[in-house]
Design an enzyme around this catalytic site. Structure first.
Site, PDB file in Angstrom:
ATOM      1  N   LYS A  10       0.817  -1.220   0.000  1.00  0.00           N
ATOM      2  CA  LYS A  10       0.000   0.000   0.000  1.00  0.00           C
ATOM      3  C   LYS A  10       0.859   1.282   0.000  1.00  0.00           C
ATOM      4  O   LYS A  10       2.065   1.241   0.264  1.00  0.00           O
ATOM      5  CB  LYS A  10      -0.915  -0.032   1.229  1.00  0.00           C
ATOM      6  CG  LYS A  10      -1.916  -1.191   1.216  1.00  0.00           C
ATOM      7  CD  LYS A  10      -2.908  -1.066   2.374  1.00  0.00           C
ATOM      8  CE  LYS A  10      -3.909  -2.208   2.373  1.00  0.00           C
ATOM      9  NZ  LYS A  10      -4.968  -2.011   3.392  1.00  0.00           N
ATOM     10  N   ASN A 113      -1.998   0.295   6.723  1.00  0.00           N
ATOM     11  CA  ASN A 113      -1.455  -0.947   7.281  1.00  0.00           C
ATOM     12  C   ASN A 113      -0.570  -1.722   6.306  1.00  0.00           C
ATOM     13  O   ASN A 113      -0.416  -2.935   6.412  1.00  0.00           O
ATOM     14  CB  ASN A 113      -2.574  -1.811   7.874  1.00  0.00           C
ATOM     15  CG  ASN A 113      -3.554  -2.304   6.826  1.00  0.00           C
ATOM     16  OD1 ASN A 113      -3.491  -1.895   5.667  1.00  0.00           O
ATOM     17  ND2 ASN A 113      -4.442  -3.199   7.220  1.00  0.00           N
ATOM     18  N   HIS A 116      -2.185  -5.478   1.693  1.00  0.00           N
ATOM     19  CA  HIS A 116      -3.471  -6.157   1.573  1.00  0.00           C
ATOM     20  C   HIS A 116      -3.204  -7.570   1.087  1.00  0.00           C
ATOM     21  O   HIS A 116      -2.302  -7.779   0.270  1.00  0.00           O
ATOM     22  CB  HIS A 116      -4.387  -5.459   0.560  1.00  0.00           C
ATOM     23  CG  HIS A 116      -5.560  -6.309   0.143  1.00  0.00           C
ATOM     24  ND1 HIS A 116      -6.700  -6.386   0.898  1.00  0.00           N
ATOM     25  CD2 HIS A 116      -5.738  -7.151  -0.909  1.00  0.00           C
ATOM     26  CE1 HIS A 116      -7.539  -7.246   0.313  1.00  0.00           C
ATOM     27  NE2 HIS A 116      -6.977  -7.713  -0.782  1.00  0.00           N
ATOM     28  N   GLU A 127      -9.587 -11.178  -7.254  1.00  0.00           N
ATOM     29  CA  GLU A 127      -8.644 -10.058  -7.085  1.00  0.00           C
ATOM     30  C   GLU A 127      -7.452 -10.171  -8.035  1.00  0.00           C
ATOM     31  O   GLU A 127      -6.964  -9.156  -8.536  1.00  0.00           O
ATOM     32  CB  GLU A 127      -8.178  -9.989  -5.626  1.00  0.00           C
ATOM     33  CG  GLU A 127      -9.314  -9.565  -4.691  1.00  0.00           C
ATOM     34  CD  GLU A 127      -8.882  -9.453  -3.235  1.00  0.00           C
ATOM     35  OE1 GLU A 127      -9.719  -9.075  -2.408  1.00  0.00           O
ATOM     36  OE2 GLU A 127      -7.709  -9.736  -2.915  1.00  0.00           O
TER      37      GLU A 127
HETATM   38  P1  CMP Z   1      -7.372  -4.642   3.745  1.00  0.00           P
HETATM   39  O1  CMP Z   1      -6.898  -6.027   3.998  1.00  0.00           O
HETATM   40  O2  CMP Z   1      -6.763  -3.915   2.616  1.00  0.00           O
HETATM   41  O3  CMP Z   1      -8.963  -4.684   3.529  1.00  0.00           O
HETATM   42  C1  CMP Z   1      -9.795  -3.607   3.862  1.00  0.00           C
HETATM   43  C2  CMP Z   1      -9.068  -2.509   4.545  1.00  0.00           C
HETATM   44  O4  CMP Z   1      -9.862  -1.576   5.231  1.00  0.00           O
HETATM   45  C3  CMP Z   1      -8.173  -3.069   5.638  1.00  0.00           C
HETATM   46  O5  CMP Z   1      -7.103  -3.777   5.055  1.00  0.00           O
HETATM   47  C4  CMP Z   1      -7.812  -1.829   6.411  1.00  0.00           C
HETATM   48  O6  CMP Z   1      -6.656  -1.186   5.925  1.00  0.00           O
HETATM   49  C5  CMP Z   1      -9.015  -0.951   6.155  1.00  0.00           C
HETATM   50  N1  CMP Z   1      -9.704  -0.761   7.418  1.00  0.00           N
HETATM   51  C6  CMP Z   1     -10.249  -1.693   8.189  1.00  0.00           C
HETATM   52  N2  CMP Z   1     -10.786  -1.133   9.288  1.00  0.00           N
HETATM   53  C7  CMP Z   1     -10.554   0.186   9.200  1.00  0.00           C
HETATM   54  C8  CMP Z   1     -10.840   1.294  10.016  1.00  0.00           C
HETATM   55  N3  CMP Z   1     -11.500   1.141  11.172  1.00  0.00           N
HETATM   56  N4  CMP Z   1     -10.444   2.501   9.594  1.00  0.00           N
HETATM   57  C9  CMP Z   1      -9.792   2.649   8.405  1.00  0.00           C
HETATM   58  N5  CMP Z   1      -9.496   1.622   7.603  1.00  0.00           N
HETATM   59  C10 CMP Z   1      -9.861   0.412   7.987  1.00  0.00           C
END
Ligand code: CMP
Length: 139
Positions: A10, A113, A116, A127
């Site tokens: 990311k 984070n 993904h 995906e």
């Molecule tokens: P990802 O695995 O990319 O799938 C969905 C994403 O939503 C997740 O990782 C997080 O980065 C994001 N996400 C989940 N919960 C929250 C939250 N409370 N606030 C912002 N982003 C979130």
């Protein structure tokens, strides 16, 4: 069984030049990078990829973040690749991630984070097809 999973490095991680360190973690875990490209998603593309989350309160923020800067999209292949990748990534929220995982070491927050990974076989298939054609997968 040998599986393939879709991984995204990311914007928070590409911005900090962490692509190599993150790829090292995948390869050390026995995951082979069989396709990889750096792209800058439009908000429409990011919104479509994360459509499953469209009713969540964080959807707008998530889409804006994923389109903010380049990402590296990749296909990882290996024995139980989907679960193995999720292990290497660690919990979605870095505060809950185990020591040694990508998110524990590199993630900034639950939103930023760093990576993904597909959550199941069916989503992995969808995906991968979202980003790659068959010709781009070099097993
Ligand atoms: P990802 O695995 O990319 O799938 C969905 C994403 O939503 C997740 O990782 C997080 O980065 C994001 N996400 C989940 N919960 C929250 C939250 N409370 N606030 C912002 N982003 C979130």
């Amino acid at each position: 069984a040998v599986e393939r999973t879709l991984s995204i490095i990311k914007p928070d991680a590409t911005r900090r030049n962490l692509t190599g360190k993150i790829n090292q973690k995948f390869e050390d875990a026995g995951l082979r990078i069989v396709a990889q490209k750096r792209i800058h998603l439009s908000p429409a593309q990011a919104g479509k990829f994360y459509e499953v989350h469209k009713d969540r309160p964080f959807y707008g923020e998530l889409v804006e973040f994923m389109a903010s800067e380049p990402v590296v999209v990749q296909v990882l292949e290996g024995e139980n690749a989907i679960a193995k990748n999720r292990e290497v990534m660690g919990a979605t929220n870095p505060a809950n991630a185990d020591a040694g995982t990508i998110r524990k070491e590199f993630a900034l927050s639950v939103g930023e984070n760093s990576v993904h990974g597909s959550d199941a076989a069916e989503t992995a298939k969808e995906e991968i097809a979202f980003f790659f054609s068959g010709l781009e997968l070099v097993g």
